[in-house]
Design a protein around this motif. Sequence first.
Motif, PDB file in Angstrom:
ATOM      1  N   TYR A  24       0.839  -1.211   0.000  1.00  0.00           N
ATOM      2  CA  TYR A  24       0.000   0.000   0.000  1.00  0.00           C
ATOM      3  C   TYR A  24       0.870   1.255   0.000  1.00  0.00           C
ATOM      4  O   TYR A  24       0.621   2.196  -0.769  1.00  0.00           O
ATOM      5  N   ARG A  28       1.077   4.121  -2.912  1.00  0.00           N
ATOM      6  CA  ARG A  28       0.679   5.504  -2.626  1.00  0.00           C
ATOM      7  C   ARG A  28       1.882   6.439  -2.462  1.00  0.00           C
ATOM      8  O   ARG A  28       1.696   7.611  -2.120  1.00  0.00           O
ATOM      9  N   HIS A  93       0.767  10.418   6.328  1.00  0.00           N
ATOM     10  CA  HIS A  93       0.302  10.718   4.970  1.00  0.00           C
ATOM     11  C   HIS A  93       0.508  12.182   4.593  1.00  0.00           C
ATOM     12  O   HIS A  93       0.649  12.507   3.415  1.00  0.00           O
TER      13      HIS A  93
END
Length: 336
Positions: A24, A28, A93
Motif C-alpha cells: 500500500y 501511494r 500521509h
Amino acid sequence: MNMWWFLPAVAVVALFLTGALRQYALARSIIDIPNARSSHVVPTPRGGGVAIVVSFLLSLILATSMGFVAWPLTLALLGAGTGIAVLGFLDDHGHIVARWRLLGHFVAAIWALFWVGGLPPLTFFGFAFDLGWIGHALAVVYLVWLLNLYNFMDGIDGIASVEAICVCLGATLLYWLTGNEVLAMLPLLLAFAVAGFLYWNLPTARIFMGDAGSGFLGITLGVLSLQAAWVAPQLLWSWLILLGVFIVDATWTLLRRLLRGDKVYEAHRSHAYQFASRQFKKHLPVTLTVGAINLCWLLSIALLVGAGRVDGFLGVLIAYTPLAILAVKFNAGAKE
C-alpha cells in the motif's frame, strides 16, 4: 478458547498485514526519502506500525470478550491507542501541525487515565504518597512524554520493535515471578504483535513503523505500566526501569537541546543511539546492544524491585546511572 494458543496467530496477522501495508505504501508513494536528518540511506516505505495497532487491538477485544481483560482497561487502551494511531497515520500521509498533534496526545492521555483511575499512590523508600490531582496531572505528562519519546527513538532499523518486545517480555516474567500472572496477557499479546512486524523492520528495514506505530506503542506501554502500579506500587518503578534505554536517551537529549535553545519539535539526529549507529556505520549492532542492555542489565534490577528486594526509586537510580554515562559517551543532544 485458551488465549495462550492465540499468541502465534497475533504474530501471523501482524506479519502478513505488514506486508500488505508495504505494498500500500509503495503504491501511494508513502516513502521516507533520506535527507540530512535521516539515519537511513535507502528510500523506504513507512506506516507499517498500523499492523501492530490492528493485530493488538483485535486481540485485545477478543481477550476482553472472553473475560481475560477488564472493560475499563480495554476502553483506555482502545480509545487512546486508536486516537494516537489515527493521528500518527494522518501525519504519516501528510504533515499535521505540531500543536494539533500535541493537543491530540493530551486528549488521548486524559482519556486513558480516566479509565485506569489516574495515578496510584507512589512509594519512596517504604513510604506511600498519594499526590491527588497533582499526581494525575503528572501521569498525563508521563503518558504524553512516553508516546513522544517512543517516536523520537524510532530512528534506526529494529530499535523500537526490539525495545517493545524486551520490555513486554520482561514485564511478563516480572508478573509471573511476583504472582501477578493475570496481568501477563496484554504484554504478551503486544510482544507477539510487534514480533510479526519486526520481520519486516530488521536491518535493512523493508518498511518503517511510522508515527502511527511508535506513538501507539508509547502510550500503550505507559497505560500498562499504570495498570500494574494499581496492582502493586513497586511495579511502576519496574516498568520505568525496563523502559530505561529509551527514557534516558530521549530525556537527556531533549534537556540538552532545550538548554541550548534548539527548536525541539524539529527533526534531528542527536540521540545517543543515532550517534552510535553512525559511529559503527550499521544499525544492527546498536539495535542488538539495546536488546542486550534490556535483558542483561535492566531486567535483573526490575525483577529485584518488583520482588521488593530493592526500593523502586533506588532501583531506578542504579539502573539509569550507566545509561546516563552511555548518553554522555555518545554525545546525546550534541550539535550534529
